[in-house]
Design a protein around this motif. Structure first.
Motif, short mmCIF file in Angstrom:
data_model
loop_
_atom_site.label_atom_id
_atom_site.label_comp_id
_atom_site.label_asym_id
_atom_site.label_seq_id
_atom_site.Cartn_x
_atom_site.Cartn_y
_atom_site.Cartn_z
N CYS A 1 23.98 5.77 -1.41
CA CYS A 1 23.51 6.10 -2.86
C CYS A 1 22.50 7.20 -2.50
CB CYS A 1 22.94 4.77 -3.26
SG CYS A 1 22.12 4.97 -4.78
N CYS B 1 19.71 7.17 -3.36
CA CYS B 1 18.32 6.52 -2.92
C CYS B 1 18.14 6.13 -1.65
CB CYS B 1 18.10 5.25 -3.82
SG CYS B 1 19.15 3.80 -3.07
N CYS C 1 20.38 0.95 -8.80
CA CYS C 1 18.94 1.50 -8.58
C CYS C 1 18.99 2.27 -9.71
CB CYS C 1 18.66 1.94 -7.32
SG CYS C 1 19.72 3.19 -6.85
N HIS D 1 24.23 -1.91 -5.91
CA HIS D 1 23.77 -2.30 -4.62
C HIS D 1 23.94 -3.99 -4.60
CE1 HIS D 1 22.15 1.25 -3.43
NE2 HIS D 1 21.52 1.68 -4.55
ZN ZN Z 1 20.69 3.54 -4.91
#
Ligand code: ZN
Length: 430
Positions: free
Chosen positions: A310, A312, A248, A255
């Motif tokens: 992560c 994100c 990402c 991912h």
């Molecule tokens: Zn991520």
């Protein structure tokens, strides 16, 4: 943003439930419909009804590239031919090509997975995607295309090479995303610079197919093309093709779509799981594939799981970039080493070229010694050799936990090969 291709589940538990259902469906499907798998299961003494939890995955037999070649031309086929709508094949460097077949649903699933990649990379339907990877019997071009259309961005199918047209399209169509191999993206970047196009193009992102790429290459790509992000897309023909995962915008790892396949990381010698964070061979079991499902397929590709969430916030787990092939592993002072680990260190060291050799010797003291011969970068300064060697030796010690001696050679000294170069020279006698 309207439609999303991200998974609906929110917890680890929900993911495991999806995986178990997919696994149970897959084992029943292949046992019933594939002669190859039924025979394998019978030999291993396992029945679909034995798979009661995800832990039972370890009861299932492995599948290998050899099985695919022996089953040529339609290996692992688990549906009647009337249900097959397409085939793809790998370019295959040795022996027979690996051929994989797809049902209508497999193609749909692949498109949805690939659309998720574009979403993960932060694209919108206003993006214009210049697809500069190969079209043909292999999975690259058509995969990028299919995913782009499913996602809803504008696909500009051009294929690789053809630099004049690439430059013209970048300028005239104001492409915002480039899909290419790392070397193709770099080549195009250099051309953009040479022609002074940088201010006249609108590229923001590069999505590159996995091949050897270093942080330095990424930095150069960003500089030449003026892009904000360079993404890594893994692609394995056996597993649909490219589009089964992506890093990402935080770039903390790749991912992967754990709701479509289970990824095990195993020690290639013992075939037991490696501890989280350690290098292992990627072994894949698909959860929804109809025409050619994979049961514990040994990819020979090496990577590590990244055992953290992560930044994100995505629930989708991450693995590292590919670190080489398990066939190339060697043991040095009781440590399993992959040339990819050395390669990784070298490719992130400024001042060295891309050619190297690893030499292993056993001396009179009965101990093993490793020497790494690496070329100085083209036009590099020989007076810096010993500093450079020291720097690499320290990195090897830090990252691989072994000692090796580094010799810097003149640029162009080591043999070049069109094919994969031999990296490891084991002079030890056992
Ligand atoms: Zn991520």
């Amino acid at each position: 943003m309207g439609r999303t291709f991200m998974p609906k589940f929110r917890t680890e538990r929900e993911l495991k439930k999806i995986q178990l259902e997919g696994l149970q469906w897959t084992v029943q499907h292949v046992y019933k419909n594939s002669e190859f798998y039924r025979k394998r299961f019978d030999e291993a003494g396992v029945k679909p009804s034995h798979i009661k939890s995800l832990k039972d995955l370890s009861k299932l037999p492995f599948t290998t590239a050899k099985d695919l070649q022996e089953g040529y031309p339609f290996p692992l086929r688990s549906v009647p031919f009337e249900k097959i709508v397409r085939i793809h094949a790998s370019s295959g460097t040795t022996g027979k090509r690996k051929v994989l077949c797809y049902t209508q649903k497999d193609i749909q699933d692949w498109a949805n997975m690939f659309a998720r990649c574009y979403e993960m990379a932060g694209l919108t339907t206003s993006d214009r995607v210049q697809i500069a990877v190969g079209y043909g019997v292999w999975t690259a071009g058509v995969g990028f295309q299919l995913g782009c259309e499913r996602f809803g961005a504008m696909a500009i199918p051009i294929g690789p090479g053809n630099i004049d047209m690439q430059c013209q399209f970048l300028e005239d169509f104001q492409s915002t995303v480039l899909c290419a191999t790392a070397s193709m993206a770099l080549l195009l970047g250099e051309e953009v610079q040479k022609r002074g196009l940088r201010e006249r193009i609108a590229l923001k992102k590069v999505i590159m197919g996995s091949e050897r790429s270093s942080d330095a290459m990424r930095a150069r790509m960003k500089e030449l093309l003026g892009v904000e992000h360079v993404f890594d897309i893994p692609g394995l023909t056996e597993l649909y093709g490219p589009g089964t995962g992506l890093d990402c915008i935080y770039h903390e790892g790749i991912h992967y779509w754990a709701d479509y396949y289970i990824l095990e990381l195993l020690n290639p010698e013992t075939l037991q799981p490696v501890p989280p964070g350690e290098v292992g061979e990627m072994v894949i079991t698909t959860l929804r594939k109809e025409a050619a499902p994979l049961i514990r397929y040994r990819t020979r590709d090496l990577t590590k799981l990244i055992p953290k969430r992560c930044s994100c916030g995505s629930i989708l787990p991450m693995h590292d970039r590919l670190l080489g092939r398990s066939d190339d592993m060697f043991i040095f002072r009781a440590v399993n080493i992959y040339p990819g680990q050395i390669d990784h260190i070298l490719s992130n060291t400024e001042g060295v070229g891309s050619e190297y050799q690893i030499h292993l010797e056993r001396k009179e003291d009965g101990k093993d010694y490793m020497t790494i011969k690496v070329e100085r970068a083209e036009g590099g300064d020989p007076s810096q050799d010993s500093l450079l060697a020291q720097k690499i030796e320290e990195e090897i010690k830090k990252q691989i936990l072994v000692s090796g001696k580094v010799e810097i050679l003149d640029y162009g000294t080591l043999p070049r090969s069109e094919r994969k170069s031999k990296r490891v020279f084991d002079h030890r006698e056992f």
